[in-house]
Structure formats: structure tokens, C-alpha cells
Design a protein around this motif. Structure first.
Motif, PDB file in Angstrom:
ATOM      1  N   GLU A 276     -19.123  -4.229  -9.685  1.00 34.54           N
ATOM      2  CA  GLU A 276     -19.807  -3.013  -9.272  1.00 34.54           C
ATOM      3  C   GLU A 276     -19.503  -2.697  -7.811  1.00 34.54           C
ATOM      4  N   ASP A 277     -19.426  -3.754  -6.978  1.00 33.40           N
ATOM      5  CA  ASP A 277     -19.068  -3.543  -5.571  1.00 33.40           C
ATOM      6  C   ASP A 277     -17.677  -2.925  -5.446  1.00 33.40           C
ATOM      7  N   LEU A 278     -16.751  -3.391  -6.294  1.00 29.30           N
ATOM      8  CA  LEU A 278     -15.377  -2.895  -6.214  1.00 29.30           C
ATOM      9  C   LEU A 278     -15.276  -1.426  -6.608  1.00 29.30           C
ATOM     10  N   GLU A 279     -16.297  -0.917  -7.306  1.00 25.83           N
ATOM     11  CA  GLU A 279     -16.309   0.499  -7.656  1.00 25.83           C
ATOM     12  C   GLU A 279     -16.730   1.364  -6.475  1.00 25.83           C
ATOM     13  N   GLN A 280     -17.304   0.737  -5.451  1.00 18.65           N
ATOM     14  CA  GLN A 280     -17.769   1.491  -4.281  1.00 18.65           C
ATOM     15  C   GLN A 280     -16.598   1.645  -3.299  1.00 18.65           C
ATOM     16  N   LYS A 281     -15.639   2.472  -3.687  1.00 17.98           N
ATOM     17  CA  LYS A 281     -14.393   2.579  -2.924  1.00 17.98           C
ATOM     18  C   LYS A 281     -14.633   3.001  -1.475  1.00 17.98           C
ATOM     19  N   GLU A 282     -15.503   3.975  -1.262  1.00 19.90           N
ATOM     20  CA  GLU A 282     -15.723   4.458   0.103  1.00 19.90           C
ATOM     21  C   GLU A 282     -16.329   3.370   0.978  1.00 19.90           C
ATOM     22  N   GLU A 283     -17.278   2.581   0.393  1.00 18.60           N
ATOM     23  CA  GLU A 283     -17.888   1.499   1.170  1.00 18.60           C
ATOM     24  C   GLU A 283     -16.869   0.406   1.498  1.00 18.60           C
ATOM     25  N   LEU A 284     -15.982   0.127   0.547  1.00 20.91           N
ATOM     26  CA  LEU A 284     -14.946  -0.870   0.806  1.00 20.91           C
ATOM     27  C   LEU A 284     -13.981  -0.406   1.886  1.00 20.91           C
ATOM     28  N   ILE A 285     -13.632   0.873   1.859  1.00 21.00           N
ATOM     29  CA  ILE A 285     -12.766   1.416   2.904  1.00 21.00           C
ATOM     30  C   ILE A 285     -13.455   1.315   4.261  1.00 21.00           C
ATOM     31  N   ASP A 286     -14.768   1.609   4.294  1.00 24.83           N
ATOM     32  CA  ASP A 286     -15.519   1.480   5.550  1.00 24.83           C
ATOM     33  C   ASP A 286     -15.496   0.042   6.050  1.00 24.83           C
ATOM     34  N   LEU A 287     -15.637  -0.920   5.115  1.00 24.13           N
ATOM     35  CA  LEU A 287     -15.605  -2.332   5.499  1.00 24.13           C
ATOM     36  C   LEU A 287     -14.248  -2.699   6.086  1.00 24.13           C
ATOM     37  N   LEU A 288     -13.185  -2.269   5.433  1.00 22.06           N
ATOM     38  CA  LEU A 288     -11.850  -2.584   5.931  1.00 22.06           C
ATOM     39  C   LEU A 288     -11.538  -1.812   7.206  1.00 22.06           C
ATOM     40  N   ASP A 289     -12.172  -0.679   7.403  1.00 21.32           N
ATOM     41  CA  ASP A 289     -12.011   0.034   8.673  1.00 21.32           C
ATOM     42  C   ASP A 289     -12.584  -0.782   9.824  1.00 21.32           C
ATOM     43  N   ASP A 290     -13.645  -1.568   9.561  1.00 26.26           N
ATOM     44  CA  ASP A 290     -14.153  -2.479  10.590  1.00 26.26           C
ATOM     45  C   ASP A 290     -13.084  -3.495  10.974  1.00 26.26           C
ATOM     46  N   VAL A 291     -12.303  -3.932   9.981  1.00 21.78           N
ATOM     47  CA  VAL A 291     -11.230  -4.896  10.236  1.00 21.78           C
ATOM     48  C   VAL A 291     -10.159  -4.290  11.128  1.00 21.78           C
ATOM     49  N   ARG A 292      -9.981  -2.969  11.041  1.00 19.31           N
ATOM     50  CA  ARG A 292      -8.958  -2.297  11.844  1.00 19.31           C
ATOM     51  C   ARG A 292      -9.201  -2.454  13.337  1.00 19.31           C
ATOM     52  N   GLN A 293     -10.435  -2.796  13.733  1.00 19.24           N
ATOM     53  CA  GLN A 293     -10.732  -2.978  15.149  1.00 19.24           C
ATOM     54  C   GLN A 293     -10.360  -4.379  15.633  1.00 19.24           C
ATOM     55  N   ALA A 294     -10.020  -5.273  14.713  1.00 23.22           N
ATOM     56  CA  ALA A 294      -9.717  -6.656  15.077  1.00 23.22           C
ATOM     57  C   ALA A 294      -8.235  -6.818  15.410  1.00 23.22           C
ATOM     58  N   GLN A 295      -7.904  -7.944  16.031  1.00 22.30           N
ATOM     59  CA  GLN A 295      -6.521  -8.256  16.357  1.00 22.30           C
ATOM     60  C   GLN A 295      -5.976  -9.362  15.469  1.00 22.30           C
ATOM     61  N   GLY A 296      -6.743  -9.793  14.492  1.00 26.58           N
ATOM     62  CA  GLY A 296      -6.301 -10.852  13.598  1.00 26.58           C
ATOM     63  C   GLY A 296      -7.126 -10.856  12.336  1.00 26.58           C
ATOM     64  N   VAL A 297      -7.176 -12.000  11.664  1.00 21.79           N
ATOM     65  CA  VAL A 297      -7.896 -12.120  10.407  1.00 21.79           C
ATOM     66  C   VAL A 297      -9.400 -12.097  10.655  1.00 21.79           C
ATOM     67  N   ARG A 298     -10.107 -11.403   9.776  1.00 23.01           N
ATOM     68  CA  ARG A 298     -11.557 -11.328   9.873  1.00 23.01           C
ATOM     69  C   ARG A 298     -12.169 -11.712   8.530  1.00 23.01           C
ATOM     70  N   ILE A 299     -13.335 -12.360   8.589  1.00 24.59           N
ATOM     71  CA  ILE A 299     -13.972 -12.883   7.384  1.00 24.59           C
ATOM     72  C   ILE A 299     -15.400 -12.372   7.282  1.00 24.59           C
ATOM     73  N   PHE A 300     -15.773 -11.901   6.072  1.00 25.39           N
ATOM     74  CA  PHE A 300     -17.138 -11.500   5.772  1.00 25.39           C
ATOM     75  C   PHE A 300     -17.638 -12.389   4.637  1.00 25.39           C
ATOM     76  N   ILE A 301     -18.785 -13.020   4.805  1.00 25.21           N
ATOM     77  CA  ILE A 301     -19.322 -13.910   3.782  1.00 25.21           C
ATOM     78  C   ILE A 301     -20.709 -13.426   3.366  1.00 25.21           C
ATOM     79  N   GLY A 302     -20.854 -13.130   2.065  1.00 26.94           N
ATOM     80  CA  GLY A 302     -22.152 -12.788   1.511  1.00 26.94           C
ATOM     81  C   GLY A 302     -22.851 -11.646   2.216  1.00 26.94           C
ATOM     82  N   SER A 303     -24.069 -11.904   2.644  1.00 23.24           N
ATOM     83  CA  SER A 303     -24.929 -10.861   3.194  1.00 23.24           C
ATOM     84  C   SER A 303     -24.500 -10.396   4.579  1.00 23.24           C
TER      85      SER A 303
END
Length: 364
Positions: A276-303
Motif C-alpha cells: 500500500e505504501d508503494l502505491e503512494q507514488k507522490e509520497e515516495l517521490i517526496d521521500l526520495l527528494d529528501d535524499v536529493r539533499q544528501a551527499q551520499g547514502v541515506r537510510i530511513f528505518i520504520g517510523s
């Protein structure tokens, strides 16, 4: 959330407990519990640890595991079962105890071979990167396509017939956009060249929205110096090209079936939530947009991400970027892996990092 600026792993620890609160015995038992859980997905008992590298009695191990549970680092899914790390415990492990090595030569060759095959377009490479990571990492691969606001690299007008002209835009991110336009009266090869040269000198490095604002005034001032047909062609080209913030970027997801294969029967409800989370395309794009501010690998765990508060999933992601000669690196998109919180972090981190760097090199 932890950022991994390659090649070193360093970042802010967000768990409530810290490694400084653990003595050497607690740290050793905690590490063994997490490593065994990441390998099997099952709760780990004291007897298993006493036979598997922790040289203490089961009773001593149980006492220490109770202390770790009191700190919020371990939990017991059932009264009689062993212990497993909480999301807070996984974060502490990733931040302080995880050992990440270099990507293997075999993995490098496979990634390079599949992404940089002869004649492969960048769009095809993005799709293949998502497939590739899902297969190598055992989760689902995620890729955001480049922002449509990337800079213009080259402009070309091509006469197709007496009635049609092809307008071509090549962007810094490797994207090519073509538009058919009605031919202007009085069109000649020199007019096409004049219009193309005019735009190349003024649009290079600008996004289309920036170019429109700039040329709105520029064209009025330069109109007397331009051939009338060339000026009309430029205006028609700007009107025909798409772009700007009103166009949505795409999210490529591959390998959802891996999530079912990697989950035990009792985890199927979590997997359903993840789907169901994977169906939330816009929210996933927003999450990966947060990664765009990083200079390397970023990890999100659970909550740590509201999106995964129910499924308890984890995402390992990194931005891919170009390195223009002027203006410094420019982030174009992000790529990553999503799966259960017990992802193989030590293996996936270098895979994601190397794939992101290779995509960036393909755009340079």
C-alpha cells in the motif's frame, strides 16, 4: 536519519540510547543479536548466542538481553521467544556498529554491464537500475526520474518538410525532447541556424522556466537584430516545449515480488502495508527528494518516515548527480531499495552508492 557521505560513514545518531551506555559485554551481545536477526529474520535466543560466539552462560546472556530491552533496543515478540532488535536498535546498530566494505568486483561488472550497454538510453538505464538493485538487494528497487527543471544543453531546429519543423532540446540530465511545429513562412537553412545559435548561447544551463522569463524581455530587445522568421521560430519553439514545475516526475518501482519471498508468513500483514505504501507514488517521490539533499547514502528505518510507520519498512537510497564544469554538482534524482527493516545493510549500501555514482557519470 543517517547520511553516509562516501567514502566514510558518519552521521547523527537518532536513537534514544547510545553506544556509550553499553559496556563491552552488552555491546557484543547486542551486535550478535542484530547480526543473527538480519541473517535469519527470526528472534534470537540466549542458547543460540552461547553456542554461536558469545562465551557466556545462557543465563548471563538473558540478563544482558533484558537490560538491552529496557533500553528500548531489543524486543520479544512472544513471552517465550528470543529477542529481536527494535527499529531504535537497528538505527543504533547501523549508526555505530555496522561494518560496510567496498562493493565487489563482480557486482561492479554486473552493474556496469547492465547499465552502460551499447546504445542504451539513459531512460532505459534508469529502468534497468531499478531492476538491477531489486535483484541484487532482495527488495524493491526505486528510482525517481530526473527533474524536468534540469538545464538545457543544446537546442536544434530541423526542417522536415515545407510544412513541418522539428524542435529538439537536449538537457543536462541526458533527456531529449522533440516537438513538431508548423514551418514558418520564409524558412531557410540560415534561419534555422540563426534561431538555433541564438537559443544555444542564451539557454545553456538554464531550465525552461528560467529561459522563458529571460527571453520574454530579451526577445523584445533583440527582435530588430534578428531575422523576422527566426524570431517567430524562437517564439514558436518556446511555446511548443514542455517543462516546468507543472509536470510531475516519474517513480520507477521494480521487484515487488521480492518482498513476498523475503518475508515470513507472520510478516505478510506488514508486506501488505508496504505494498500500500508503494502505491503512494507522490509520497515516495517526496521521500526520495529528501535524499536529493544528501551527499551520499541515506537510510530511513520504520517510523523515521511517516510513510512506513505501519509497515515498518526500511529504505536505503542515494542521489545521482552530474558534475558540471561550472556551478558545482547538480542532483538530478535518487535511487534506492525498499524492503523489510532487516535488509542486508552492509551489502546494499555500497550497491546503491555505486549505482548512483555510475548513473551520475552517464549524465556527465
Amino acid at each position: 536519519m543517517k547520511t553516509y557521505p562516501p567514502p566514510t560513514l558518519s552521521g547523527l545518531m537518532t536513537s534514544g540510547a547510545s553506544l556509550s551506555e553499553l559496556d563491552s559485554r552488552a555491546r557484543d551481545i547486542f551486535r550478535h543479536v542484530v547480526e543473527a536477526y538480519l541473517e535469519t529474520g527470526e528472534p534470537v535466543g540466549s542458547r543460540t548466542l552461547s553456542k554461536g560466539g558469545v562465551h557466556l552462560s545462557p543465563a548471563s546472556i538473558r540478563n544482558t538481553m533484558q537490560d538491552l530491552s529496557a533500553l528500548g533496543l531489543l524486543s520479544a515478540p512472544h513471552t517465550s521467544s528470543g529477542r529481536m532488535p527494535t527499529h531504535q536498535g537497528l538505527r543504533l546498530f547501523v549508526d555505530g556498529l555496522l561494518e560496510v566494505g567496498d562493493i565487489s568486483d563482480d557486482d561492479k561488472r554486473e552493474i556496469e554491464g547492465r547499465l552502460t550497454g551499447q546504445g542504451r538510453s539513459f531512460d532505459a538505464a534508469l529502468r534497468e537500475a531499478s531492476n538491477l538493485l531489486s535483484g541484487l538487494a532482495g527488495g524493491a528497487g526505486l528510482v525517481t526520474t530526473p527533474s524536468l527543471e534540469s538545464g538545457v544543453k543544446h537546442v536544434e531546429f530541423v526542417a522536415l518538410s515545407t510544412e513541418q519543423t522539428l524542435a529538439v532540446l537536449v538537457f543536462d540530465d541526458g533527456r531529449v525532447e522533440n516537438r513538431l511545429m508548423p514551418a514558418q513562412i520564409g524558412m531557410t537553412p540560415s534561419v534555422l541556424s540563426e534561431a538555433s545559435n541564438y537559443l544555444n548561447t542564451r539557454l545553456k544551463g538554464r531550465s525552461l522556466s528560467e529561459a522563458r522569463l529571460f527571453l520574454k524581455t530579451e526577445l523584445d530587445q533583440e527582435r530588430l537584430r534578428l531575422n523576422e522568421t527566426a524570431a517567430a521560430l524562437i517564439e514558436a519553439g518556446l511555446a511548443a516545449w514542455s517543462g516546468g514545475a507543472d509536470e510531475k516526475r516519474a517513480l520507477i518501482v521494480r521487484g515487488q515480488a521480492n518482498l513476498l519471498q523475503a518475508s515470513a508468513l507472520e510478516d505478510l500483514e506488514r508486506v501488505r502495508s508496504l505494498f500500500e505504501d508503494l502505491e503512494q507514488k507522490e509520497e515516495l517521490i517526496d521521500l526520495l527528494d529528501d535524499v536529493r539533499q544528501a551527499q551520499g547514502v541515506r537510510i530511513f528505518i520504520g517510523s523515521e518516515s511517516k510513510l512506513f510507520s505501519l509497515s515498518g519498512s526500511a529504505v536505503i537510497a542515494a542521489p545521482y548527480m552530474v558534475s558540471p564544469r561550472a556551478g558545482g554538482p547538480k542532483v538530478m534524482g535518487a535511487i534506492g531499495v525498499i524492503g523489510p527493516a532487516r535488509l542486508n545493510y552492509a551489502r546494499i549500501i555500497p550497491l546503491v552508492d555505486y549505482t548512483a555514482k555510475l548513473l551520475g557519470r552517464m549524465l556527465d
